[in-house]
Design a protein around this motif. Structure first.
Motif, PDB file in Angstrom:
ATOM      1  N   VAL A  67     -64.369   0.525 -62.435  1.00 14.71           N
ATOM      2  CA  VAL A  67     -64.167   1.077 -61.090  1.00 14.71           C
ATOM      3  C   VAL A  67     -65.331   0.761 -60.164  1.00 14.71           C
ATOM      4  CG1 VAL A  67     -63.890   3.212 -59.780  1.00 14.71           C
ATOM      5  CG2 VAL A  67     -62.653   2.902 -61.917  1.00 14.71           C
ATOM      6  N   GLY A  68     -66.552   0.872 -60.675  1.00 17.72           N
ATOM      7  CA  GLY A  68     -67.722   0.653 -59.822  1.00 17.72           C
ATOM      8  C   GLY A  68     -67.819   1.711 -58.751  1.00 17.72           C
ATOM      9  N   ASP A  69     -68.069   1.283 -57.508  1.00 19.04           N
ATOM     10  CA  ASP A  69     -68.210   2.239 -56.401  1.00 19.04           C
ATOM     11  C   ASP A  69     -66.914   2.390 -55.613  1.00 19.04           C
ATOM     12  OD1 ASP A  69     -68.152  -0.238 -55.226  1.00 19.04           O
ATOM     13  OD2 ASP A  69     -70.014   0.003 -54.085  1.00 19.04           O
ATOM     14  N   LYS A  70     -65.794   1.904 -56.184  1.00 12.13           N
ATOM     15  CA  LYS A  70     -64.497   2.034 -55.528  1.00 12.13           C
ATOM     16  C   LYS A  70     -63.643   3.051 -56.288  1.00 12.13           C
ATOM     17  CE  LYS A  70     -64.550  -2.718 -53.775  1.00 12.13           C
ATOM     18  NZ  LYS A  70     -63.814  -4.013 -53.720  1.00 12.13           N
ATOM     19  N   SER A  71     -62.380   3.171 -55.933  1.00 15.73           N
ATOM     20  CA  SER A  71     -61.459   4.009 -56.688  1.00 15.73           C
ATOM     21  C   SER A  71     -60.653   3.120 -57.627  1.00 15.73           C
ATOM     22  CB  SER A  71     -60.520   4.762 -55.749  1.00 15.73           C
ATOM     23  OG  SER A  71     -59.598   3.872 -55.137  1.00 15.73           O
ATOM     24  N   LEU A  72     -60.093   3.721 -58.653  1.00 14.85           N
ATOM     25  CA  LEU A  72     -59.265   2.950 -59.578  1.00 14.85           C
ATOM     26  C   LEU A  72     -58.058   2.362 -58.860  1.00 14.85           C
ATOM     27  CD1 LEU A  72     -58.626   1.959 -62.413  1.00 14.85           C
ATOM     28  CD2 LEU A  72     -57.555   4.170 -62.894  1.00 14.85           C
ATOM     29  N   GLU A  73     -57.522   3.110 -57.912  1.00 21.83           N
ATOM     30  CA  GLU A  73     -56.383   2.603 -57.132  1.00 21.83           C
ATOM     31  C   GLU A  73     -56.769   1.334 -56.385  1.00 21.83           C
ATOM     32  OE1 GLU A  73     -52.945   4.350 -54.168  1.00 21.83           O
ATOM     33  OE2 GLU A  73     -54.984   5.111 -53.926  1.00 21.83           O
ATOM     34  N   ASP A  74     -57.937   1.335 -55.749  1.00 22.98           N
ATOM     35  CA  ASP A  74     -58.406   0.151 -55.022  1.00 22.98           C
ATOM     36  C   ASP A  74     -58.593  -1.037 -55.968  1.00 22.98           C
ATOM     37  OD1 ASP A  74     -58.429   1.448 -52.586  1.00 22.98           O
ATOM     38  OD2 ASP A  74     -60.543   2.045 -52.741  1.00 22.98           O
ATOM     39  N   ILE A  75     -59.220  -0.779 -57.105  1.00 24.14           N
ATOM     40  CA  ILE A  75     -59.464  -1.840 -58.079  1.00 24.14           C
ATOM     41  C   ILE A  75     -58.149  -2.417 -58.588  1.00 24.14           C
ATOM     42  CG2 ILE A  75     -60.400  -2.365 -60.360  1.00 24.14           C
ATOM     43  CD1 ILE A  75     -62.532  -2.021 -58.215  1.00 24.14           C
ATOM     44  N   PHE A  76     -57.225  -1.517 -58.928  1.00 20.40           N
ATOM     45  CA  PHE A  76     -55.928  -1.961 -59.448  1.00 20.40           C
ATOM     46  C   PHE A  76     -55.201  -2.828 -58.429  1.00 20.40           C
ATOM     47  CE2 PHE A  76     -51.312  -1.203 -59.782  1.00 20.40           C
ATOM     48  CZ  PHE A  76     -51.092  -1.738 -61.039  1.00 20.40           C
ATOM     49  N   LEU A  77     -55.105  -2.355 -57.191  1.00 21.55           N
ATOM     50  CA  LEU A  77     -54.378  -3.099 -56.166  1.00 21.55           C
ATOM     51  C   LEU A  77     -55.055  -4.428 -55.860  1.00 21.55           C
ATOM     52  CD1 LEU A  77     -53.435  -0.181 -53.738  1.00 21.55           C
ATOM     53  CD2 LEU A  77     -51.936  -1.395 -55.337  1.00 21.55           C
ATOM     54  N   ASN A  78     -56.378  -4.439 -55.807  1.00 23.88           N
ATOM     55  CA  ASN A  78     -57.106  -5.678 -55.521  1.00 23.88           C
ATOM     56  C   ASN A  78     -56.907  -6.710 -56.629  1.00 23.88           C
ATOM     57  OD1 ASN A  78     -58.113  -4.699 -53.117  1.00 23.88           O
ATOM     58  ND2 ASN A  78     -60.066  -4.022 -53.989  1.00 23.88           N
ATOM     59  N   LEU A  79     -56.975  -6.262 -57.889  1.00 26.02           N
ATOM     60  CA  LEU A  79     -56.800  -7.185 -59.006  1.00 26.02           C
ATOM     61  C   LEU A  79     -55.390  -7.762 -59.022  1.00 26.02           C
ATOM     62  CD1 LEU A  79     -58.669  -5.313 -61.887  1.00 26.02           C
ATOM     63  CD2 LEU A  79     -59.284  -7.528 -60.922  1.00 26.02           C
ATOM     64  N   VAL A  80     -54.404  -6.886 -58.843  1.00 26.51           N
ATOM     65  CA  VAL A  80     -53.014  -7.332 -58.875  1.00 26.51           C
ATOM     66  C   VAL A  80     -52.719  -8.285 -57.725  1.00 26.51           C
ATOM     67  CG1 VAL A  80     -50.626  -6.560 -58.622  1.00 26.51           C
ATOM     68  CG2 VAL A  80     -52.177  -5.319 -60.133  1.00 26.51           C
ATOM     69  N   GLU A  81     -53.184  -7.940 -56.525  1.00 27.85           N
ATOM     70  CA  GLU A  81     -52.918  -8.774 -55.354  1.00 27.85           C
ATOM     71  C   GLU A  81     -53.616 -10.132 -55.457  1.00 27.85           C
ATOM     72  OE1 GLU A  81     -54.101  -6.337 -52.117  1.00 27.85           O
ATOM     73  OE2 GLU A  81     -52.317  -5.051 -52.206  1.00 27.85           O
ATOM     74  N   SER A  82     -54.828 -10.129 -56.015  1.00 27.85           N
ATOM     75  CA  SER A  82     -55.556 -11.397 -56.120  1.00 27.85           C
ATOM     76  C   SER A  82     -54.878 -12.319 -57.133  1.00 27.85           C
ATOM     77  CB  SER A  82     -57.008 -11.139 -56.527  1.00 27.85           C
ATOM     78  OG  SER A  82     -57.086 -10.563 -57.822  1.00 27.85           O
ATOM     79  N   ARG A  83     -54.373 -11.749 -58.243  1.00 28.05           N
ATOM     80  CA  ARG A  83     -53.689 -12.582 -59.230  1.00 28.05           C
ATOM     81  C   ARG A  83     -52.347 -13.064 -58.715  1.00 28.05           C
ATOM     82  NH1 ARG A  83     -55.383 -12.968 -64.410  1.00 28.05           N
ATOM     83  NH2 ARG A  83     -53.234 -13.286 -65.114  1.00 28.05           N
TER      84      ARG A  83
END
Length: 241
Positions: free
Chosen positions: A221-237
């Motif tokens: 997660v780092g300094d973000k939320s899990l929702e942000d991380i999940f959406l960013n990873l999925v969208e980038s892939r």
């Protein structure tokens, strides 16, 4: 407690549901398994539970191979699907006792746990009713109690909070924490990312059968939320596809 190495599952027709997945869950871990519908979460959990067979890769539970030593593995685990398929001609109490019999739980020990969890989940008064009369939430509670009555070393759950009322959800989270403090390990899938972020010490994110993130929750997660991380990873892939 759970070690998955290079696990691949291909269904008839050539559909690859899980692709070369590796992860580990140690004693004391609460591992949140995150992904969109059809990502491969349920396939993975069913393979870990010994419900689905597979050719490629290895799954070890407490050092035993689910392929080579299925009985030893199943003695150590409990699996709760997202839609429990219970024996509806039995009462709730009969079903829980049946599971306790299968695992050889002593009578006095099971009675203590059945009463404890029945009161906690407010279902003791319905124990003598047929399961066919239960709501989805009540069936979920009975499935959970049946899983807990033999104190599994590895608890595997697919969307465990679906159908539970807020109090039951809270109580289940507390049970997760206590079990892990006592040395068990838990892996569960969920779409409720806020719950996973707060409850789990480890997170894995799967997309299209591939594990795209895995590690300590704070590192994923780092300094973000899990929702942000999940959406960013999925969208980038999806953008790279």
């Amino acid at each position: 407690m759970l070690k998955i190495s290079n696990f691949t599952k291909v269904y008839k027709g050539g559909k690859k549901a899980v692709d070369n997945l590796s992860l580990s869950v140690e004693k004391g871990d609460i591992y949140g398994f995150i992904g969109h519908n059809g990502a491969g979460k349920t396939t993975t959990l069913k393979a870990v539970s010994g419900i689905l067979d597979f050719k490629d890769g290895e799954i070890l539970i407490d050092g035993f191979s689910i392929k080579d030593n299925p009985v030893e593995c199943k003695q150590r685990l409990a699996y709760i699907p997202d839609n429990p398929d219970l024996y509806e001609h039995l009462t709730g109490l009969q079903y829980i006792n049946f599971i306790a019999d299968v695992y050889g739980v002593p009578q006095k020990e099971r009675e203590v746990l059945i009463n404890k969890y029945g009161d906690l989940f407010d279902i003791s008064k319905n124990y003598d009713d047929l399961i066919s009369s239960y709501s989805h939430g009540m069936k979920q509670k009975v499935a959970i109690i049946a899983a807990l009555v033999h104190t599994p070393k590895l608890l595997i759950l697919d969307e465990p909070f679906v159908g539970l009322d807020p109090k039951a959800s809270h109580d289940l989270k507390q049970i997760f924490i206590r079990l892990c403090e006592e040395g068990s390990a838990i892996i569960f899938s969920t779409h409720v990312l806020e719950v996973a972020e707060k409850l789990c010490n480890k997170i894995g994110i799967i997309q299209d059968g591939k594990l795209i993130a895995d590690g300590l929750t704070e590192d994923v997660v780092g300094d973000k939320s899990l929702e942000d991380i999940f959406l960013n990873l999925v969208e980038s892939r999806e953008g790279d596809a």
